[in-house]
Design an enzyme around this catalytic site. Structure first.
Site, PDB file in Angstrom:
ATOM      1  N   GLY A  28       0.843  -1.203   0.000  1.00 54.35           N
ATOM      2  CA  GLY A  28       0.000   0.000   0.000  1.00 54.35           C
ATOM      3  C   GLY A  28       0.869   1.239   0.000  1.00 54.35           C
ATOM      4  O   GLY A  28       0.510   2.273   0.555  1.00 54.35           O
ATOM      5  N   LEU A  64      -2.694   6.624   3.401  1.00 56.43           N
ATOM      6  CA  LEU A  64      -2.150   6.470   4.746  1.00 56.43           C
ATOM      7  C   LEU A  64      -0.624   6.568   4.724  1.00 56.43           C
ATOM      8  O   LEU A  64      -0.011   7.243   5.549  1.00 56.43           O
ATOM      9  CB  LEU A  64      -2.567   5.114   5.338  1.00 56.43           C
ATOM     10  N   ARG A  82      -0.044  -1.485  -6.931  1.00 55.64           N
ATOM     11  CA  ARG A  82      -0.256  -1.979  -8.298  1.00 55.64           C
ATOM     12  C   ARG A  82       0.401  -1.118  -9.361  1.00 55.64           C
ATOM     13  O   ARG A  82       0.932  -1.617 -10.333  1.00 55.64           O
ATOM     14  CB  ARG A  82      -1.762  -2.027  -8.589  1.00 55.64           C
ATOM     15  N   ASP A  95      -3.577   0.420  16.502  1.00 58.60           N
ATOM     16  CA  ASP A  95      -4.682   1.316  16.820  1.00 58.60           C
ATOM     17  C   ASP A  95      -3.962   2.620  17.119  1.00 58.60           C
ATOM     18  O   ASP A  95      -3.312   2.750  18.164  1.00 58.60           O
ATOM     19  CB  ASP A  95      -5.466   0.842  18.045  1.00 58.60           C
ATOM     20  N   HIS A  96      -4.041   3.573  16.206  1.00 51.33           N
ATOM     21  CA  HIS A  96      -3.137   4.725  16.332  1.00 51.33           C
ATOM     22  C   HIS A  96      -3.429   5.568  17.580  1.00 51.33           C
ATOM     23  O   HIS A  96      -2.581   6.337  18.003  1.00 51.33           O
ATOM     24  CB  HIS A  96      -3.117   5.570  15.055  1.00 51.33           C
ATOM     25  N   HIS A 142     -10.932   2.493  18.788  1.00 50.10           N
ATOM     26  CA  HIS A 142     -10.365   3.580  19.595  1.00 50.10           C
ATOM     27  C   HIS A 142     -11.075   3.756  20.944  1.00 50.10           C
ATOM     28  O   HIS A 142     -10.428   3.850  21.983  1.00 50.10           O
ATOM     29  CB  HIS A 142     -10.420   4.900  18.818  1.00 50.10           C
TER      30      HIS A 142
END
Ligand code: BG6
Length: 487
Positions: free
Chosen positions: A12, A17, A46, A178-179, A241
């Site tokens: 990715g 992100l 890709r 989990d930011h 969260h």
């Protein structure tokens, strides 16, 4: 600061992100010497990009970052390599394996491999199984998997995903992001709770009346309708969260700060979420969808990519109880939504009034104002509201806030959530990552709420810029409570 050696592969690498969060965070780690000579980053996606193009993307993503002057950006970006990749094509993994080995040699990366999944979640499982089958795992250093949300869509899909990543990685190699756990004020909760004799003994049902967590956002769905339509606020914010915040607010004191001890403490709380029947879920949770009549704040159902008859909630409020003996009977009121009044995450612990009120005869019947608020974001700090005597001849008790906020400058100089978390992953510290048993418990809880909602077409609306539908206020009013909020 100790330099960390690693070949980092980002699945990715062209995504939003990666550009908004990961590259800036990696750059800050580089700036602070945690990444220095002995690292390489392979970005995959890709599209057919060249290394040169990819490095330009990296440089662009760093615009405005502290310390991002041209020489250091250039030196940093030279460690980045791009590999066009089809996640289903086994040959592409062979190419990645060879490239990793080459870069490991070139930079003396110690045989360490960090695999970072930052793409559409439907591919997480297939990538993990190819990592194993095409032998991308290194025999000479560590292998770690960092995995972004969403971790599943409900309990069943989360379990399936977990099983598939477990086929290639052991639990102690898996770093589920989990930011919120990378945020300074979330990390400070343990210090506040366990480092202060004024709070430690009273942090339980004997002294706490209710706990409130508001995670308000000003933004709407923006360009993310494709994902958000399948998620909604409950899955997007509550299952992860908000539940993690509850865990940190309510968990017993861990024996130590080791990952195992902290995880055990959190697990005990999340496994004590008081199970809901469908009827209780319907009574204790309300949802809402924003409406608005300006070009910036349209109705949710008019947003690009949103179905005209969408039943996706952009707001949730709920009343959660725990069966843990320290907390029985104490409501945890939580709410979150898009297009609310402003961006702010606040946790408030409202203490019970002292049992014997000697001030009642002199006109002070209510001593319920004692509370502690932790401002998570964008302000970072605390407010302790204490009862005290008002100035004057009469003995009148009023409420006085003791306030502390970190300065904007201090906040700007502190590590951002992703910087904390990537550094932890490179150092092999799993404390601030989520564990399977936490996800299992929270998905099972949240699934019940979904079930209740799916059975009823009711979808209250709320004005953009407000604090949610009136049903959210009514929910607390039913129990004689109201929302705490520093607006
Ligand atoms: C993400 C959600 O996990 O958290 C987003 O998917 C949300 O919808 C975001 O906007 C909020 O994070 P923060 O750090 O801005 O509070």
């Amino acid at each position: 600061t100790q330099e960390q050696a690693s070949v980092i592969t980002i699945f990715g690498g062209s995504g939003d992100l990666a550009r908004r969060k990961l590259y800036p965070a990696l750059f800050q780690l580089y700036r602070h010497g945690i990444l220095h000579d002995h690292f390489a980053v392979i970005g995959t996606a890709r599209r057919p990009w060249t290394n040169e193009y990819y490095r330009d993307v990296i440089a662009t993503s760093l615009e405005g970052e502290a310390g991002a002057v041209s020489d250091s950006v250039h030196a940093f970006a030279s460690h980045f390599y791009y590999q066009s990749h089809d996640v289903t094509d086994a040959d592409h993994y062979v190419t990645l394996r060879k490239l990793s080995a080459q870069l490991d040699d070139k930079y003396s990366a110690g045989g360490n491999r960090l695999f970072y999944m930052a793409m559409a979640p439907q591919f997480f499982g297939i990538i993990a199984s190819h990592i194993r089958s095409e032998q991308l795992l290194s025999a000479s250093g560590y292998n770690r998997l960092v995995i972004e949300k969403p971790f599943g869509h409900d309990f069943d899909s989360a379990k399936e995903l977990n099983d598939s990543i477990n086929s290639a990685f052991d639990e102690d190699q898996i770093y589920r992001i989990d930011h919120y756990l990378g945020k300074e004020m979330v990390q400070s909760l343990m210090a506040i709770r366990f480092g202060n004799p004024v709070f430690k003994p009273i942090w339980n049902r004997d002294y706490v009346d209710n706990v409130q967590i508001t995670l308000a956002e000003a933004v709407g769905v923006e360009e993310r309708a494709g994902y958000y339509e399948t998620a909604g606020a409950l899955r997007d914010m509550v299952q992860n969260h908000i539940m993690q915040l509850i865990a940190y607010v309510a968990m017993p004191e861990p024996e130590s700060l080791t990952p195992a001890a902290v995880h055990q403490a959190k697990r005990s709380i999340l496994e004590s979420l008081k199970p809901l029947t469908t009827a209780q879920a319907a009574d204790n949770f309300v949802r809402g969808q924003y409406v608005g009549d300006t070009p910036d704040q349209r109705d949710y159902v008019q947003e690009d990519g949103v179905a005209a008859d969408s039943k996706t909630e952009t707001f949730v409020a709920g009343r959660i109880e725990l069966t843990d003996s320290a907390w029985t009977g104490v409501p945890f009121y939580v709410r979150t939504g898009k297009h609310m009044t402003r961006k702010s995450t606040q946790i408030t612990v409202n203490f019970k009034p002292t049992e014997h009120n000697i001030f009642a005869p002199v006109g002070c019947p209510d001593l319920s104002g004692n509370s502690l608020t932790i401002f998570v974001e964008p302000e970072e700090g605390y407010r302790l509201v204490v009862n005290s005597k008002q100035l004057g001849q009469d003995y009148h008790v009023g409420q006085f806030p003791l306030n502390f906020r970190h300065t904007a400058n201090e906040i700007a100089n502190a590590p951002e959530a992703y910087e904390h978390l990537i550094q932890d992953a490179l150092a092999g510290n799993q404390t601030n990552f989520t564990r399977w048993h936490e996800l299992k418990a929270t998905w099972q809880y949240v699934d019940k709420i979904r079930e209740a909602w799916d059975a009823s077409p009711d979808m209250p609306t709320y004005e953009s810029g407000s604090m949610g539908p009136s049903a959210s206020d009514d929910l607390l009013a039913k129990y004689g409570d109201s929302w705490s909020w520093d607006g």
